[in-house]
Write a protein that holds these residues in place. Structure first.
Motif, short mmCIF file in Angstrom:
data_model
loop_
_atom_site.label_atom_id
_atom_site.label_comp_id
_atom_site.label_asym_id
_atom_site.label_seq_id
_atom_site.Cartn_x
_atom_site.Cartn_y
_atom_site.Cartn_z
N LYS A 5 0.86 -1.13 0.03
CA LYS A 5 0.37 0.18 -0.02
C LYS A 5 1.04 1.18 0.04
O LYS A 5 1.03 2.59 0.65
CB LYS A 5 -0.87 0.15 0.71
CG LYS A 5 -1.87 -0.97 1.61
CD LYS A 5 -3.28 -0.84 2.58
CE LYS A 5 -1.85 -0.85 3.95
NZ LYS A 5 -3.29 -0.57 4.62
N ARG A 18 2.50 -9.38 16.74
CA ARG A 18 0.89 -10.06 15.95
C ARG A 18 0.89 -8.70 15.45
O ARG A 18 0.00 -8.97 14.67
CB ARG A 18 0.89 -10.25 16.92
CG ARG A 18 0.79 -11.80 17.36
CD ARG A 18 -0.70 -12.23 18.58
NE ARG A 18 -1.83 -11.84 18.68
CZ ARG A 18 -2.32 -12.91 18.40
NH1 ARG A 18 -2.42 -14.25 18.57
NH2 ARG A 18 -3.82 -12.32 18.21
N SER A 21 -4.08 -3.61 -2.92
CA SER A 21 -3.75 -2.66 -2.07
C SER A 21 -4.84 -2.04 -0.75
O SER A 21 -4.46 -0.72 -0.50
CB SER A 21 -3.64 -1.35 -3.37
OG SER A 21 -5.63 -1.43 -4.06
N LEU A 22 -6.16 -1.80 -0.59
CA LEU A 22 -6.36 -1.74 -0.07
C LEU A 22 -6.73 -2.28 1.62
O LEU A 22 -7.58 -1.83 2.56
CB LEU A 22 -8.11 -2.03 0.01
CG LEU A 22 -8.97 -1.92 -1.49
CD1 LEU A 22 -9.73 -2.37 -1.96
CD2 LEU A 22 -8.98 -0.36 -1.62
N ALA A 63 -8.17 -6.33 5.79
CA ALA A 63 -9.47 -6.37 6.45
C ALA A 63 -10.69 -6.33 4.92
O ALA A 63 -11.11 -7.46 4.94
CB ALA A 63 -10.04 -5.65 7.25
N GLU A 64 -10.29 -5.07 3.76
CA GLU A 64 -11.25 -4.63 3.68
C GLU A 64 -11.04 -6.24 1.92
O GLU A 64 -11.91 -6.53 1.63
CB GLU A 64 -10.79 -3.79 2.49
CG GLU A 64 -11.89 -2.95 2.62
CD GLU A 64 -11.58 -1.60 2.68
OE1 GLU A 64 -10.81 -0.49 2.72
OE2 GLU A 64 -12.22 -0.58 1.54
N SER A 118 -10.19 -9.03 2.53
CA SER A 118 -11.44 -9.98 4.02
C SER A 118 -12.23 -10.18 2.94
O SER A 118 -12.89 -11.38 2.47
CB SER A 118 -9.91 -10.46 4.61
OG SER A 118 -10.62 -12.23 5.03
N ALA A 119 -12.92 -9.19 4.25
CA ALA A 119 -14.27 -8.37 3.11
C ALA A 119 -14.49 -9.28 1.91
O ALA A 119 -16.30 -9.44 1.72
CB ALA A 119 -14.43 -7.52 4.09
N VAL A 125 -11.15 -11.90 -0.78
CA VAL A 125 -10.56 -12.18 -0.90
C VAL A 125 -8.60 -12.42 -0.12
O VAL A 125 -9.25 -11.73 1.20
CB VAL A 125 -9.44 -11.64 -1.90
CG1 VAL A 125 -7.72 -12.04 -2.13
CG2 VAL A 125 -9.39 -11.06 -3.37
N ASP A 126 -8.56 -13.84 0.03
CA ASP A 126 -7.48 -14.20 1.13
C ASP A 126 -6.18 -13.47 1.31
O ASP A 126 -5.24 -14.63 0.39
CB ASP A 126 -6.57 -15.60 1.51
CG ASP A 126 -6.35 -16.15 2.31
OD1 ASP A 126 -5.75 -15.01 3.58
OD2 ASP A 126 -6.55 -17.30 3.47
N LEU A 180 -13.94 -11.59 9.55
CA LEU A 180 -12.59 -11.49 9.25
C LEU A 180 -11.91 -11.55 10.54
O LEU A 180 -10.31 -12.47 10.45
CB LEU A 180 -13.03 -10.41 9.47
CG LEU A 180 -13.74 -9.45 7.78
CD1 LEU A 180 -12.86 -8.20 7.51
CD2 LEU A 180 -12.73 -10.10 6.91
N ARG A 215 -18.14 -17.01 1.33
CA ARG A 215 -18.55 -15.53 2.23
C ARG A 215 -18.79 -14.51 2.04
O ARG A 215 -19.92 -13.96 2.48
CB ARG A 215 -17.26 -16.11 3.39
CG ARG A 215 -17.46 -15.32 5.02
CD ARG A 215 -16.90 -15.08 5.87
NE ARG A 215 -15.25 -14.36 4.84
CZ ARG A 215 -14.32 -14.36 5.18
NH1 ARG A 215 -13.77 -15.24 5.57
NH2 ARG A 215 -13.13 -13.13 4.63
N ALA A 271 -4.26 3.62 -0.83
CA ALA A 271 -3.06 4.59 -1.41
C ALA A 271 -2.98 5.35 -3.22
O ALA A 271 -1.91 5.84 -2.99
CB ALA A 271 -1.66 3.43 -1.46
#
Lengths: 467, 350, 444
Positions: free
Chosen positions: B104, B159, B238-239, B242-243, B245-246, B249-250, C52, C75, C89
């Motif tokens: 990013k 972590r 590039s987002l 978390a985004e 994944s939502a 995309v893993d 998540l 999901r 970015a």
């Protein structure tokens, strides 16, 4: 009150730092004392027991040389006077003659105009001649006022250096000059030295045979063109430090208050000058050795030049001198180019400047050299070129004309006395039909005369084999 | 709904014309430069002769009368070298784009995880102790991978905020290997191995042969295919994790794949050419100026521009002077002013 | 039931649980609001619901299946998360941003096709942004950015959208624009779970509201039942006021506002029907705690002193303690305790820099003996009309030390009118303890 407290603390910190520095540095007081006493001892002249009249040798000397001979004789034989005769002497003392043939043995030159020629060799006589040309002999003559107490020389960095003679202990931080010191027969004065080419198996084995003190006085870890361990130098207390004019450590050494003599020999002219200067530093005997080398060098170059005069420039052999990697080549400024020219060749890469240059193969194709030479150090190998698929487009590679520059100790392509052999070897490679100099013969003579080393046949075979 | 379809259709038409032009430029630019570069060199071979030689494997009679040495030069010296420049440029352009997306951050390239420093150390080590060019290449490749491995798994110890930690670990590992390289340079003989190490670190394609080109060709082509296929998903990465994944995309697995492929590509490129900086940083910016940040379009542009840029740089490096100019020096000298100009032009954002 | 969470708990670090035993349900077409203070776990809850984060205990079910049994793409086809607004970015265009919603519907290595472009355009049309589609996302207004993210959720074609504070940082008109679109999408059958700081939005748009406090569910239910003054006061830790409107004869809550501390002057005790007058009138039937609050040095103790004076003047009996500061050359160097019955004074605290002690705050060291004495005064004093406790601070509320007898008396209701000095930062704690207390500004 506070101020007082702080200054006490400061004092404690400073003194503990000083103590730590002294403890970790090489400049330890007890060591220094030992070194001093070790050093003082040899200044007492070593004298021989008086010898019986029967075994005394007879001397014929030029009238002007009788006094110095007497001084030396009395010093060596504990006050006994020499016996001079007019004919049939065991030892002839006269000014050194003109040299007709280099391959004659060199006389023992103890004064600028005085040389000893033994006629009947005996143990005493040999010891006496040794003494006459030794540091102690030099000191005896200085005491008697027959040799100067000090001289002023201009080094190759242009500095005038004043030297108190004799120079007993010298530290050489420049490999080529170390080789020069050996070639002017002054290696016994080295206290520590940087060597050229003494790290590979051949170089180190030869050095061990050439000088019994060898691995002991090898100082490459502490002293070299790039490094100078000042504490170690202070401990050795040399009379003179020798260095390269372009070394980075020159400013630091000034603190030692020991004379520093700098060399910068990247051309044949500078090389000859350097050898002569080395000779002058160590006295008449070394000067004579140096002059002999210069005469030898000039005669070799002259011989080749004479032979080459008939060959027009365009017919001369074009030589490419590569470096530790095939695509790194010597520039026109480098000593390698002078060697090629002295041997009658043309340096293919003479248009380049500076130090080793990285180039591409296409450039090599444009130069199209007839012969490629690889150096005898840094892992360079003929096979890296001959076994490469890409290099096959070059005529030199196709014709098998890729050779490795030989070496015994110092590589023959470096500005050391051995460079003269590099010229001979190369001339022989380039013009085998025309040049009748023989690498083996010359190498045998060269090492015998200037390094007092009898080269072995297998060593000769290794270095002089025609590729 | 009708109007929608109509607008989509018109956009589609507009896009397809643009697309065709762009496609032509993107293919034509590197290909044209490849042929042009083959005619350039210190050794003079006319462009017509070069073309004849290029075509001679198909029409053997065409190259009659051209000296063998010219053919040799073109096939064994120029072609492998120019191909290397093309592949390495393409590789840096693509990996730089991918890394900027997953970090990013438009100011990173595939060196951020220390691959170059690791490879530099590997090369210096081999130059000092082994000397064989092939072993130098292998050692550089292996240590490049080791450096990235250390950065990547070092960052797993923490972590929180993995991206920041990953960047930090990359910088740390890079500095560490940089220091090790300095140590080797300090220990190296100033007369032979030190200049070799220094020149290697500056980057050069001078010693390229078909043999050491092979691993570069294979790994680069595989890597480019991978990055090509996932290029649209770089947008989503590039987002942020978390985004992404939502959006289904893993991010972890995908980033791992990108880092793995990019590192293999970069390590093999560095191992062949030495350190060539700036390409991965500058090229994606130039691409964004022309087609915007959307990675589906940006990645092909970066590949094409990267290849073209490095070919031009290498042409300069090998033809300007009899001696070689280090590539890293030229990419810096040319790339930095370009980057500054681009940053002025694109004040509005990346 | 589309989405269900049963008894989920989550901890980012072991021992630091941020969600406790949360359960909720979301049906098709429903809009569920999650309200709570900053840091109460709203975003964490949304992340758990979106799959998540994996709850440490409890389950999240999507269409009756455990959410972790779905692949990421599957999901994402069922539930979308619209994050808080942020600047990416890279300056993607609006259209490109929305297109990213198509990711779960594309094969792993695929790129968008014609069909995806149509869906994106439809989504843009729905939120009214089709004209801005080629503008960079970073250059459109905040409200439009939020709408872009909603359109992306629409392009994702999932029946449930989770939104994290959709109206944060938006002006009134943009808040309205965004929420109206959300509302209309809800009418069309989409389900929303929205975390928000706007109880008024919840009153207007929510079918159900979940109140979250410290990671615990305080209450779930329809907004009209849940958004009441006591619950809102408890959740937000301030006194709140709900404004009602009469709609066709039904009293409906329309807005929740924070209730401001009353500005009460002690001498208003003598005025007929004034607040103080009423409190003292009704003290037998309805004992009242008055929390006197304000920043340090704002005059809380002075307010109490005057209150005592006025009460005494009206003939009310007063007991309790005062703790005025000890000043030396203009600097507060200690705290005294004054027993209002006997007039006895003792030094309670000195500056920390002058010594150390077992009971201390960053600034003061307290004398344990004086604390014992103070507690005895508070315990033993007779019943009176007015009880003054000055003051209850961090020692009492946070560390269970200090004038605990004061806390006890108030908890047990052994007072008629109690004026208790509490600093502003501790007001939420005090109100949690005594929800019926009235807050007044301690200024004269």
């Amino acid at each position: 009150m506070n101020k007082f407290k702080y200054s006490i603390i400061l004092l404690v910190i400073i003194s503990s730092l000083v103590i730590t520095a002294c403890a970790t540095g090489d400049l330890e007081t007890p060591n220094m004392e030992i070194t001093v006493s070790d050093y003082e001892a040899p200044s007492e002249l070593e004298t021989k027991e008086p010898i019986g009249d029967q075994s005394r040798f007879l001397i014929k000397a030029d009238p002007e040389l009788m006094e110095p001979v007497t001084v030396l004789y009395e010093a060596f034989f504990n006050g006994k006077s020499p016996i001079f005769v007019q004919s049939d002497p065991d030892l002839l003392v006269e000014p050194p003659g003109e040299y007709e043939n280099f391959y004659d043995e060199l006389p023992a030159v103890f004064l600028t105009d005085g040389a000893m020629y033994p006629k009947n060799v005996s143990e005493e006589l040999e010891a006496f001649i040794q003494f006459a040309v030794s540091t102690d002999g030099q000191q005896t003559l200085i005491k008697a006022g027959l040799l100067p107490e000090s001289i002023e020389l201009t080094d190759q960095a242009g500095n005038t250096v004043s030297l108190n003679l004799p120079i007993r202990d010298v530290l050489s931080a420049y490999g080529p000059v170390t080789a020069m010191i050996y070639s002017v027969d002054a290696e016994d004065r080295l206290v520590s030295a940087s060597y050229l080419g003494a790290r590979d198996p051949l170089g180190s084995s030869v050095m061990e045979k050439m000088d019994s003190r060898f691995p002991g006085i090898q100082g490459d870890e502490s002293f070299s063109q790039s490094e100078f361990n000042i504490e170690e130098a202070a401990m050795l207390e040399p009379d003179l430090i020798i260095g390269n004019a372009r070394s980075g450590w020159l400013d630091t050494v000034a603190a030692l208050d020991i004379p520093v003599f700098l060399f910068d020999a990247e051309t044949p002219k500078a090389l000859k000058e350097a050898v002569l200067l080395t000779g002058q530093i160590f006295g008449p005997h070394s000067t004579a050795q140096a002059e002999a080398w210069v005469r030898y060098y000039e005669s070799i170059v002259g011989t080749i030049e004479e032979k080459m005069a008939e060959i027009p420039i365009e017919d001369r052999v074009k030589v490419l001198f590569t470096g530790t990697e095939p695509l790194r080549v010597a520039s026109g400024d480098m000593f390698q180019s002078y060697i090629i020219e002295s041997a009658g060749g043309i340096s293919a890469s003479s248009e380049l400047e500076g130090y080793w240059n990285n180039i591409n193969l296409e450039q090599v194709v444009i130069w199209n050299p007839d012969v490629i030479i690889v150096p005898p150090y840094g892992g360079a190998s003929v096979e890296a070129i001959t076994e490469s698929q890409e290099w096959q487009i070059l005529d030199a590679v196709k014709d098998g004309k890729v050779y490795r520059m030989p070496k015994l100790v110092a590589p023959w392509d470096t500005p050391a006395p051995d460079a003269v052999l590099g010229i001979i070897w190369m001339a022989q490679q380039l013009y085998p039909e025309r040049i009748d100099l023989d690498c083996s013969t010359e190498a045998e003579f060269f090492y015998n005369t200037f390094f007092d080393y009898e080269i072995m046949d297998e060593e000769l075979a290794k270095i002089c084999s025609i590729n | 709904m009708k109007s929608l379809q109509k607008s989509a259709a018109s956009i589609k038409e507009k896009h397809s014309i643009q697309k065709a032009y762009l496609f032509l430029i993107l293919i034509g630019l590197p290909l044209g430069l490849l042929i042009l570069s083959l005619t350039l060199g210190r050794y003079q071979i006319g462009p017509i002769d070069v073309l004849k030689v290029i075509l001679s494997p198909i029409f053997p009679s065409i190259a009659e009368g051209i000296p063998d040495i010219a053919k040799q030069l073109i096939f064994h010296i120029r072609l492998p070298r120019i191909l290397a420049a093309l592949l390495i440029g393409a590789s840096y352009g693509a990996t730089g784009t991918a890394f900027q997306a997953i970090f990013k951050n438009p100011l990173v390239d595939s060196n951020i995880l220390g691959v170059t420093s690791g490879a530099g150390f590997g090369a210096a080590l081999a130059l000092l102790f082994l000397g064989d060019p092939w072993l130098v290449q292998v050692s550089a490749f292996v240590f490049g991978l080791v450096a990235v491995f250390l950065s990547f798994f070092g960052s797993r110890l923490y972590r929180t905020s993995p991206l920041l930690i990953l960047t930090l670990m990359g910088i740390l590992v890079g500095s560490f290997f940089g220091s090790l390289t300095s140590l080797l340079k300090y220990a190296a003989d100033p007369l032979d191995s030190l200049p070799a190490i220094t020149f290697w670190l500056l980057g050069s394609l001078t010693g390229i042969t078909w043999q050491n080109l092979m691993p570069l060709i294979i790994l680069t082509i595989f890597g480019l295919i991978y990055l090509w296929t996932i290029r649209w998903r770089l947008n989503i990465l590039s987002l942020g994790d978390a985004e992404a994944s939502a959006l289904g995309v893993d991010p972890t697995r995908m980033k791992l794949g990108i880092i793995l492929f990019s590192t293999l590509m970069t390590a093999v490129a560095v191992s062949v050419s030495g350190v060539i900086g700036w390409v991965g940083l500058v090229i994606p910016h130039a691409g964004r100026l022309i087609v915007g940040p959307e990675h589906k379009r940006l990645l092909p542009v970066s590949i094409s521009f990267g290849a073209a840029f490095l070919m031009i740089i290498d042409d300069l490096a090998r033809t300007l002077l009899p001696g070689e100019i280090p590539l890293g020096v030229l990419t810096g000298l040319i790339g930095v002013p370009i980057l500054v100009l681009l940053m002025r032009r694109s004040r509005t954002g990346w | 039931m589309l989405l269900e969470a049963s008894n989920i708990s989550y901890a980012y670090l072991p021992g630091k649980t941020v969600l406790h035993d949360v359960s909720l349900q979301l049906n098709a077409g429903e809009t569920l609001y999650i309200l709570g203070k900053n840091g109460c776990g709203k975003t964490t809850l949304l992340s758990c619901l979106a799959g998540l984060l994996k709850p440490n205990t409890g389950r999240v079910y999507l269409d009756g299946t455990r959410i972790e049994d779905f692949s990421a793409a599957e999901r994402a086809k069922r539930i979308g998360l619209i994050p808080q607004m942020h600047t990416p970015a890279f300056a993607y265009t609006v259209r490109q941003m929305v297109m990213m919603g198509r990711a779960p519907h594309l094969p792993w290595l695929g790129s968008p096709t014609e069909k995806d472009h149509l869906i994106v355009e439809e989504a843009l049309e729905q939120v009214g942004l089709i004209d801005l589609q080629d503008r960079p996302y970073t250059e459109v207004s905040g409200g439009e950015q939020q709408l872009v993210l909603i359109a992306r959720g629409l392009a994702q074609k999932c029946p449930i959208l989770l939104m994290d504070e959709p109206t944060a940082h938006l002006d009134l008109s943009n808040q309205h624009r965004v929420m109206e679109i959300v509302h209309q999408l809800g009418q069309q059958g989409l389900s929303f779970t929205i975390s928000s700081h706007e109880p008024n939005d919840a009153l207007a748009y929510a079918d159900n509201v979940l109140l979250l406090s410290g990671g615990w569910v305080t209450e779930v239910g329809e907004p009209q039942e849940v958004l009441t003054e006591p619950l809102m006061s408890a959740v937000y830790g301030i006194q709140t006021e709900v404004i009602y409107q009469n709609e066709n004869g039904v009293k409906k809550a329309r807005a929740v506002l924070p209730r401001q501390p009353l500005a009460v002057k002690p001498d208003s005790l003598h005025e007929e029907d004034s607040f103080l007058n009423m409190v003292f009138q009704n003290r037998k039937e309805k004992p009242q705690i008055i929390l006197v609050t304000g920043l340090s040095g704002s005059g809380k103790t002075s307010w109490c002193k005057q209150m005592i004076k006025e009460a005494a003047a009206s003939g009310y009996s007063v007991e309790g303690i005062l703790s005025p500061g000890i000043f030396e050359s203009g600097r507060k160097t200690g705290i005294e305790v004054v027993d209002l019955v006997s007039g006895e004074r003792k030094r309670l605290a000195r500056l920390r820099e002058e010594g150390q002690g077992e009971i201390s705050t960053p600034r003061w060291v307290f004398d344990p003996d004086v604390l014992v004495w103070g507690n005895q005064r508070l315990q033993n004093s007779a019943e009176s009309d007015l009880l003054i406790i000055d003051e209850l601070g961090p020692l009492e509320f946070l560390r269970n030390k200090g004038l605990l007898a004061g806390l006890e008396r108030l908890d047990q209701g052994q007072f008629e009118v109690a004026c208790v000095v509490v600093r502003s930062s501790l007001l939420p704690k005090a109100l949690q303890r005594w929800p019926n207390a009235v807050v007044v500004r301690g200024q004269i």
